[in-house]
Enzyme design. Structure first.
Site, short mmCIF file in Angstrom:
data_model
loop_
_atom_site.label_atom_id
_atom_site.label_comp_id
_atom_site.label_asym_id
_atom_site.label_seq_id
_atom_site.Cartn_x
_atom_site.Cartn_y
_atom_site.Cartn_z
N SER A 171 -0.28 -11.50 19.17
CA SER A 171 -1.71 -11.22 19.30
C SER A 171 -2.04 -9.75 19.10
O SER A 171 -2.83 -9.17 19.84
CB SER A 171 -2.19 -11.69 20.69
OG SER A 171 -3.55 -12.02 20.66
N LYS A 225 -8.24 -15.11 16.12
CA LYS A 225 -7.29 -14.62 15.13
C LYS A 225 -6.84 -15.72 14.17
O LYS A 225 -6.35 -15.43 13.08
CB LYS A 225 -6.07 -14.00 15.83
CG LYS A 225 -6.38 -12.68 16.57
CD LYS A 225 -5.11 -12.10 17.17
CE LYS A 225 -5.34 -10.70 17.73
NZ LYS A 225 -5.86 -10.70 19.09
N SER A 285 -8.50 -14.20 21.71
CA SER A 285 -7.59 -14.06 20.56
C SER A 285 -7.41 -15.33 19.75
O SER A 285 -6.77 -15.29 18.69
CB SER A 285 -6.22 -13.57 21.04
OG SER A 285 -6.28 -12.20 21.34
#
Length: 375
Positions: free
Chosen positions: A140, A88, A85
């Site tokens: 997330s 991101k 993640s």
């Protein structure tokens, strides 16, 4: 930029290896890795005059001065790993300038049913882009990532934009195959690139807000709102912590990028491929960075983005006149009168949305979230 001199050493698995003058000069060679030749090393690279580095079980890390761009210490900085993640960050850096943060969007069923960590979106037009971006960076939200990609024109376009942005930032180890970091063949990043992307994001006020928000309310159907809290365990606990993002999958293991500001100076730490809990190690690396900045020779640099090329003006007078067009046949002149065509601009309304945290009411059973938190 001051690089490690000929007497500088690399702390490798077998001990300290002195850097020769040629190796030190290679830090500025055009063929060297991005940021300097010493950053091509797989082991730990640091000024031997510096305080001992804290121990970390991460396979790769970078400690950098975000203000000067100096890389103070690193381990396998350009090694390619699954980013989980932490990818991101690139999604946010790419989409923040492209999407109107006040626009409402209606996420698709596909977005609402993405596996992994999620905020529980439903297919209603109740979500604003700015709240989806908070969900992306705070909890997330994999579903928020897909909804944002839809608002940007679709998954294919968003991935193309993300990879173009990575190239612009010179994050050349990074390849995005998803907008949320879920493992996919060919996807990669590096500790160096994550630090580079975080530095770019922190230069944007909206990005700083999203990664630095501890608690936020998000709308749900029926005019309700729910509360969610940032997954960054150092936010509010480590002095000066600004953000940025953690990640976890079974293949990527743990990854994290953290930035803290003290006395007007910002230090960034990125770690990748960590088997256990990295929070305490990141704190110690940040402490080391603040104590070392300005006192140790840099081993590399976080490079600047590729400059935008502007059209050049003609030199030496006005451009030459275009050659005259050939005469048209008489029949054509009679049959086809000239018609002027005006060019119009079409404004694309990029729609956004907000996120909904569902307290224990998920229709799917998940053993573990992408960021490592139990569901």
């Amino acid at each position: 930029m001051k690089y490690v001199s000929a007497v500088s050493a690399l702390a490798l698995a077998g001990g300290l290896t002195l850097v020769t003058p040629a190796q030190a000069r290679s830090a500025s060679d055009d063929t060297a890795p991005v940021g300097g030749g010493l950053l091509g090393r797989r082991g730990v690279v640091v000024d031997p005059a510096a305080k001992a580095l804290p121990k970390t079980d991460a396979s790769a890390f970078v400690v950098a001065d975000a203000d000067t761009g100096e890389v103070l210490a690193a381990k396998d900085p350009h090694g390619r790993y699954l980013p989980a993640s932490t990818l991101k960050m690139l999604t946010a850096v790419t989409l923040i300038p492209r999407l109107d943060k006040t626009k409402l969007i209606k996420p698709s069923a596909e977005a609402c049913n993405v596996e992994g960590s999620a905020v529980g979106l439903t297919p209603h037009k109740i979500y604003r882009v700015r709240d989806l971006l908070r969900a992306l960076m705070m909890v997330s939200g994999n579903d928020a990532a897909v909804a944002l990609a839809e608002a940007n024109g679709g998954l294919a376009r968003t991935l193309a934009d993300m990879n173009a942005e990575a190239k612009r930032l010179q994050a050349l180890d990074t390849v995005a195959k998803t907008p949320n970091g879920l493992d996919k063949p060919g996807q990669s990043s590096s500790a160096y690139d994550l630090a580079l992307i975080a530095r770019s994001g922190l230069a944007n006020a909206d990005f700083r807000e999203y990664v630095g928000t501890k608690v936020a309310n998000f709308p749900a159907p029926g005019g309700k709102h729910y509360e969610m809290a940032n997954h960054n365990r150092l936010l509010g606990r480590y002095p000066g912590m600004m953000g940025v993002k953690n990640g976890w999958t079974t293949k990527a293991l743990g990854s994290f990028v953290g930035a803290a500001k003290r006395g007007g100076h910002t230090v960034i730490v990125s770690v990748m491929h960590h088997e256990g809990s990295f929070w305490e190690e990141v704190k110690q690396l940040l402490d080391w960075g603040f104590a070392s900045r300005g006192h140790v020779a840099a081993v590399g640099t976080l490079v600047s983005p590729v400059p935008t090329v502007k059209p050049t003006k003609p030199v030496g007078g006005p451009p030459a006149a275009a050659p005259p067009a050939p005469p048209k046949p008489a029949a054509a002149a009679q049959d086809s009168p000239l018609v002027g065509i005006g060019a119009g601009a079409v404004a694309a309304g990029l729609l956004g949305g907000v996120v909904w945290v569902v307290y224990g009411v998920r229709r799917r059973s998940r053993a573990r979230r992408d960021d490592g938190f139990e569901v």
